[in-house]
Design a protein around this motif. Structure first.
Motif, short mmCIF file in Angstrom:
data_model
loop_
_atom_site.label_atom_id
_atom_site.label_comp_id
_atom_site.label_asym_id
_atom_site.label_seq_id
_atom_site.Cartn_x
_atom_site.Cartn_y
_atom_site.Cartn_z
N UNK A 27 0.83 -1.20 0.00
CA UNK A 27 0.00 0.00 0.00
C UNK A 27 0.87 1.26 0.00
N UNK A 28 1.98 1.23 0.72
CA UNK A 28 2.89 2.38 0.72
C UNK A 28 3.47 2.61 -0.67
N UNK A 29 3.85 1.54 -1.33
CA UNK A 29 4.39 1.67 -2.68
C UNK A 29 3.34 2.24 -3.63
N UNK A 30 2.13 1.72 -3.53
CA UNK A 30 1.05 2.21 -4.39
C UNK A 30 0.75 3.67 -4.10
N UNK A 31 0.75 4.06 -2.82
CA UNK A 31 0.46 5.44 -2.44
C UNK A 31 1.57 6.37 -2.94
N UNK A 32 2.80 5.89 -2.96
CA UNK A 32 3.91 6.67 -3.48
C UNK A 32 3.73 6.94 -4.98
N UNK A 33 3.25 5.92 -5.68
CA UNK A 33 3.03 6.06 -7.13
C UNK A 33 1.77 6.86 -7.46
N UNK A 34 0.74 6.74 -6.62
CA UNK A 34 -0.53 7.42 -6.87
C UNK A 34 -1.02 8.12 -5.59
N UNK A 35 -0.36 9.19 -5.21
CA UNK A 35 -0.67 9.84 -3.92
C UNK A 35 -2.03 10.54 -3.87
N UNK B 197 -4.87 9.09 -5.00
CA UNK B 197 -5.89 8.06 -5.13
C UNK B 197 -6.51 7.78 -3.75
N UNK B 198 -7.79 8.17 -3.57
CA UNK B 198 -8.40 8.01 -2.24
C UNK B 198 -8.59 6.55 -1.83
N UNK B 199 -8.80 5.65 -2.78
CA UNK B 199 -8.97 4.23 -2.43
C UNK B 199 -7.68 3.66 -1.84
N UNK B 200 -6.56 4.01 -2.43
CA UNK B 200 -5.27 3.57 -1.90
C UNK B 200 -5.00 4.20 -0.54
N UNK B 201 -5.31 5.49 -0.41
CA UNK B 201 -5.12 6.18 0.86
C UNK B 201 -5.97 5.54 1.96
N UNK B 202 -7.21 5.18 1.64
CA UNK B 202 -8.07 4.50 2.62
C UNK B 202 -7.48 3.16 3.04
N UNK C 86 -4.34 2.18 2.88
CA UNK C 86 -3.11 2.38 3.65
C UNK C 86 -3.43 2.88 5.06
N UNK C 87 -4.38 3.79 5.17
CA UNK C 87 -4.77 4.28 6.48
C UNK C 87 -5.30 3.14 7.34
N UNK C 88 -6.17 2.32 6.78
CA UNK C 88 -6.73 1.19 7.53
C UNK C 88 -5.63 0.21 7.97
N UNK C 89 -4.74 -0.13 7.05
CA UNK C 89 -3.67 -1.08 7.38
C UNK C 89 -2.74 -0.50 8.45
N UNK C 90 -2.45 0.79 8.36
CA UNK C 90 -1.58 1.44 9.34
C UNK C 90 -2.23 1.46 10.72
N UNK D 100 -0.14 8.97 8.28
CA UNK D 100 -1.57 9.08 8.57
C UNK D 100 -2.09 10.43 8.09
N UNK D 101 -1.35 11.48 8.37
CA UNK D 101 -1.77 12.82 7.95
C UNK D 101 -1.86 12.92 6.42
N UNK D 102 -0.88 12.37 5.72
CA UNK D 102 -0.90 12.40 4.25
C UNK D 102 -2.11 11.64 3.70
N UNK D 103 -2.38 10.49 4.28
CA UNK D 103 -3.54 9.71 3.84
C UNK D 103 -4.82 10.48 4.06
N UNK D 104 -4.95 11.07 5.25
CA UNK D 104 -6.18 11.80 5.57
C UNK D 104 -6.34 13.03 4.67
N UNK D 105 -5.25 13.70 4.37
CA UNK D 105 -5.31 14.86 3.48
C UNK D 105 -5.79 14.44 2.09
N UNK D 106 -5.24 13.35 1.58
CA UNK D 106 -5.66 12.85 0.27
C UNK D 106 -7.14 12.50 0.28
N UNK D 107 -7.56 11.78 1.30
CA UNK D 107 -8.96 11.35 1.41
C UNK D 107 -9.89 12.56 1.48
#
Length: 75
Positions: A4-12, A14-19, A21-25, A44-51
């Motif tokens: 999920x971190x790798x995917x989020x790095x490639x597609x920062x 993308x809210x589905x990936x952020x969700x 990654x946030x859940x897994x974290x 967590x902050x980056x994921x929440x900002x994206x979402x």
């Protein structure tokens, strides 16, 4: 989490990936029963900002609300 971190790095934006990654974290923090690091807080902050910057469907909104509740309970 690594995938999920790798995917989020490639597609920062993308809210589905952020969700995911946030859940897994949050699950990882919950399982470890230890304090999380500054790097985890930043992630967590980056994921929440994206979402929050994206339009979510109804299921994603519900899931995000659940994750925010879990986050409040963990911190």
């Amino acid at each position: 989490i690594k995938t999920f971190r790798q995917a989020f790095t490639l597609m920062p934006k993308n809210p589905a990936i952020a969700l995911n990654l946030l859940q897994a974290t949050l699950q990882d923090i919950s399982r470890q029963s230890s304090s999380h690091t500054k790097a985890t807080d930043t992630l967590i902050h980056k994921c929440m900002t994206t979402i929050e910057d994206c339009s979510l469907n109804q299921d994603q909104e519900k899931r995000y609300h659940t994750l925010k509740t879990l986050l409040r309970d963990l911190i």
